[in-house]
Write a protein that holds these residues in place. Structure first.
Motif, PDB file in Angstrom:
ATOM      1  N   GLU A   1     -10.260  -8.159  -0.430  1.00 36.26           N
ATOM      2  CA  GLU A   1      -8.939  -8.775  -0.261  1.00 36.26           C
ATOM      3  C   GLU A   1      -9.041 -10.290  -0.188  1.00 36.26           C
ATOM      4  O   GLU A   1      -8.184 -11.005  -0.723  1.00 36.26           O
ATOM      5  N   SER A   2     -10.087 -10.792   0.463  1.00 36.58           N
ATOM      6  CA  SER A   2     -10.273 -12.242   0.593  1.00 36.58           C
ATOM      7  C   SER A   2     -10.555 -12.886  -0.767  1.00 36.58           C
ATOM      8  O   SER A   2     -10.006 -13.951  -1.086  1.00 36.58           O
ATOM      9  N   ILE A   3     -11.400 -12.243  -1.581  1.00 34.09           N
ATOM     10  CA  ILE A   3     -11.714 -12.778  -2.901  1.00 34.09           C
ATOM     11  C   ILE A   3     -10.489 -12.753  -3.804  1.00 34.09           C
ATOM     12  O   ILE A   3     -10.236 -13.684  -4.572  1.00 34.09           O
ATOM     13  N   HIS A   4      -9.691 -11.683  -3.683  1.00 35.99           N
ATOM     14  CA  HIS A   4      -8.449 -11.615  -4.468  1.00 35.99           C
ATOM     15  C   HIS A   4      -7.517 -12.762  -4.083  1.00 35.99           C
ATOM     16  O   HIS A   4      -6.931 -13.426  -4.949  1.00 35.99           O
ATOM     17  N   ALA A   5      -7.381 -13.004  -2.792  1.00 35.56           N
ATOM     18  CA  ALA A   5      -6.535 -14.116  -2.328  1.00 35.56           C
ATOM     19  C   ALA A   5      -7.064 -15.447  -2.850  1.00 35.56           C
ATOM     20  O   ALA A   5      -6.289 -16.325  -3.261  1.00 35.56           O
ATOM     21  N   ALA A   6      -8.390 -15.606  -2.870  1.00 33.43           N
ATOM     22  CA  ALA A   6      -8.988 -16.837  -3.388  1.00 33.43           C
ATOM     23  C   ALA A   6      -8.694 -17.000  -4.878  1.00 33.43           C
ATOM     24  O   ALA A   6      -8.424 -18.112  -5.358  1.00 33.43           O
TER      25      ALA A   6
ATOM     26  N   ALA B   1       1.914  -7.548  -7.822  1.00 36.43           N
ATOM     27  CA  ALA B   1       2.940  -7.631  -6.778  1.00 36.43           C
ATOM     28  C   ALA B   1       3.429  -6.247  -6.372  1.00 36.43           C
ATOM     29  O   ALA B   1       3.675  -5.982  -5.185  1.00 36.43           O
ATOM     30  N   ILE B   2       3.538  -5.336  -7.346  1.00 34.65           N
ATOM     31  CA  ILE B   2       4.006  -3.974  -7.046  1.00 34.65           C
ATOM     32  C   ILE B   2       3.023  -3.255  -6.132  1.00 34.65           C
ATOM     33  O   ILE B   2       3.407  -2.693  -5.091  1.00 34.65           O
ATOM     34  N   TYR B   3       1.738  -3.261  -6.516  1.00 39.05           N
ATOM     35  CA  TYR B   3       0.796  -2.493  -5.694  1.00 39.05           C
ATOM     36  C   TYR B   3       0.566  -3.149  -4.334  1.00 39.05           C
ATOM     37  O   TYR B   3       0.341  -2.455  -3.327  1.00 39.05           O
ATOM     38  N   LEU B   4       0.646  -4.485  -4.264  1.00 39.54           N
ATOM     39  CA  LEU B   4       0.500  -5.152  -2.976  1.00 39.54           C
ATOM     40  C   LEU B   4       1.683  -4.842  -2.061  1.00 39.54           C
ATOM     41  O   LEU B   4       1.501  -4.617  -0.856  1.00 39.54           O
ATOM     42  N   ALA B   5       2.900  -4.823  -2.628  1.00 41.16           N
ATOM     43  CA  ALA B   5       4.082  -4.497  -1.827  1.00 41.16           C
ATOM     44  C   ALA B   5       3.980  -3.081  -1.269  1.00 41.16           C
ATOM     45  O   ALA B   5       4.264  -2.836  -0.088  1.00 41.16           O
ATOM     46  N   VAL B   6       3.541  -2.142  -2.116  1.00 39.64           N
ATOM     47  CA  VAL B   6       3.381  -0.757  -1.667  1.00 39.64           C
ATOM     48  C   VAL B   6       2.301  -0.668  -0.595  1.00 39.64           C
ATOM     49  O   VAL B   6       2.454   0.041   0.407  1.00 39.64           O
TER      50      VAL B   6
ATOM     51  N   HIS C   1      -6.146  -6.175   7.328  1.00 43.56           N
ATOM     52  CA  HIS C   1      -5.834  -5.840   5.942  1.00 43.56           C
ATOM     53  C   HIS C   1      -4.371  -6.133   5.633  1.00 43.56           C
ATOM     54  O   HIS C   1      -4.041  -6.636   4.561  1.00 43.56           O
ATOM     55  N   THR C   2      -3.511  -5.798   6.570  1.00 40.20           N
ATOM     56  CA  THR C   2      -2.076  -6.023   6.379  1.00 40.20           C
ATOM     57  C   THR C   2      -1.778  -7.505   6.204  1.00 40.20           C
ATOM     58  O   THR C   2      -1.010  -7.893   5.316  1.00 40.20           O
TER      59      THR C   2
ATOM     60  N   ALA D   1      -0.279 -11.935   2.694  1.00 38.76           N
ATOM     61  CA  ALA D   1      -0.487 -13.304   2.218  1.00 38.76           C
ATOM     62  C   ALA D   1      -0.693 -13.319   0.705  1.00 38.76           C
ATOM     63  O   ALA D   1      -0.108 -14.151  -0.008  1.00 38.76           O
ATOM     64  N   THR D   2      -1.502 -12.389   0.194  1.00 37.92           N
ATOM     65  CA  THR D   2      -1.747 -12.322  -1.245  1.00 37.92           C
ATOM     66  C   THR D   2      -0.473 -11.964  -1.992  1.00 37.92           C
ATOM     67  O   THR D   2      -0.219 -12.473  -3.098  1.00 37.92           O
ATOM     68  N   PHE D   3       0.353 -11.091  -1.405  1.00 40.61           N
ATOM     69  CA  PHE D   3       1.635 -10.738  -2.026  1.00 40.61           C
ATOM     70  C   PHE D   3       2.538 -11.960  -2.142  1.00 40.61           C
ATOM     71  O   PHE D   3       3.172 -12.181  -3.185  1.00 40.61           O
ATOM     72  N   LEU D   4       2.595 -12.771  -1.093  1.00 44.90           N
ATOM     73  CA  LEU D   4       3.418 -13.986  -1.128  1.00 44.90           C
ATOM     74  C   LEU D   4       2.912 -14.955  -2.197  1.00 44.90           C
ATOM     75  O   LEU D   4       3.704 -15.550  -2.940  1.00 44.90           O
ATOM     76  N   PHE D   5       1.585 -15.126  -2.268  1.00 41.34           N
ATOM     77  CA  PHE D   5       1.005 -16.000  -3.292  1.00 41.34           C
ATOM     78  C   PHE D   5       1.349 -15.491  -4.699  1.00 41.34           C
ATOM     79  O   PHE D   5       1.705 -16.269  -5.592  1.00 41.34           O
ATOM     80  N   THR D   6       1.226 -14.166  -4.880  1.00 43.49           N
ATOM     81  CA  THR D   6       1.514 -13.573  -6.186  1.00 43.49           C
ATOM     82  C   THR D   6       2.984 -13.735  -6.544  1.00 43.49           C
ATOM     83  O   THR D   6       3.323 -14.027  -7.703  1.00 43.49           O
ATOM     84  N   ALA D   7       3.876 -13.543  -5.569  1.00 47.13           N
ATOM     85  CA  ALA D   7       5.306 -13.725  -5.812  1.00 47.13           C
ATOM     86  C   ALA D   7       5.607 -15.164  -6.230  1.00 47.13           C
ATOM     87  O   ALA D   7       6.452 -15.408  -7.104  1.00 47.13           O
TER      88      ALA D   7
END
Length: 218
Positions: free
Chosen positions: A56-61, A88-93, A106-107, A112-118
């Motif tokens: 999750e951290s690498i994805h956010a990076a 965004a879909i799978y992160l929201a779910v 994890h949440t 945070a990654t969902f917000l960045f993706t949005a």
């Protein structure tokens, strides 16, 4: 010193041999290396949760690399909007599942990654729309979403939670695994890869590998 030089020369010979192989052989070698690594992690690692946090951290990076590109270069060329929408879909779910099942680190990382993706989606759709090459981003989203939804209803984890939660969690896992496909298709259509896009895809690959390691070890 001699042994160190010998080892360096051996490594160079291996890389030279790999470089001379065909594309299919390189793909086969990469798959075999990943499988070997996963088996080794399965046999040696005890705390699988660290792999999921790292994923999750690498994805956010990787998303932050995209944000840097969008804000400094003022262009989204080479980026797939459809991959971002699937992400965004799978992160929201997954965030919904995390809140219902277990709210933890994890949440927070997923949210945070969902917000960045949005934010990336907003920039591509509105602010940098003129630089988005829609013709190259031609991988239909429903080819990913519909099969993942069907598979999630058929194959999902068995826990103490309700069936619907099982389906949602399986859906986001399956969709995560294939969400990069539109980006890879766009790169193939463009026949060139920009450095920031390459770094982002590399981060996604590392994140998927660690997530896979987490599930196999678990």
């Amino acid at each position: 010193m001699g042994s160190k030089r010998d080892s360096n020369s051996a490594v160079k010979r291996v890389f030279e041999w790999i470089r001379k192989q065909s594309k299919k052989m390189k793909i086969l070698l990469a798959v075999m290396a990943m499988l070997f690594s996963l088996v080794a992690l399965k046999l040696t690692a005890k705390y699988h949760n660290h792999f999921f946090v790292a994923s999750e951290s690498i994805h956010a990076a990787g998303i932050l690399v995209l944000i840097y590109k969008l804000t400094t270069k003022k262009t989204c060329s080479g980026l797939s909007l459809k991959s971002q929408e699937l992400t965004a879909i799978y992160l929201a779910v997954r965030v919904v599942c995390s809140f219902n099942l277990e709210g933890d680190i994890h949440t927070l990382l997923d949210f945070a990654t969902f917000l960045f993706t949005a934010w990336v989606i907003f920039m591509i759709r509105f602010k940098l729309k003129s630089t988005y090459i829609k013709e190259l981003d031609n991988f239909p989203i429903y080819y990913m979403v519909v099969p993942c939804a069907i598979l999630a209803m058929l194959i999902n984890p068995r826990t103490a939670h309700i069936y619907f939660s099982h389906v949602l969690w399986a859906f986001c896992v399956y969709l995560e695994a294939v969400s990069v496909m539109p980006q890879l298709r766009m790169m193939q259509n463009a026949k060139m890869v920009e450095p920031f896009t390459a770094h982002y895809v590399f981060a996604l690959g590392m994140a998927r590998f660690l997530a896979c390691a987490h599930w196999i070890i678990q």
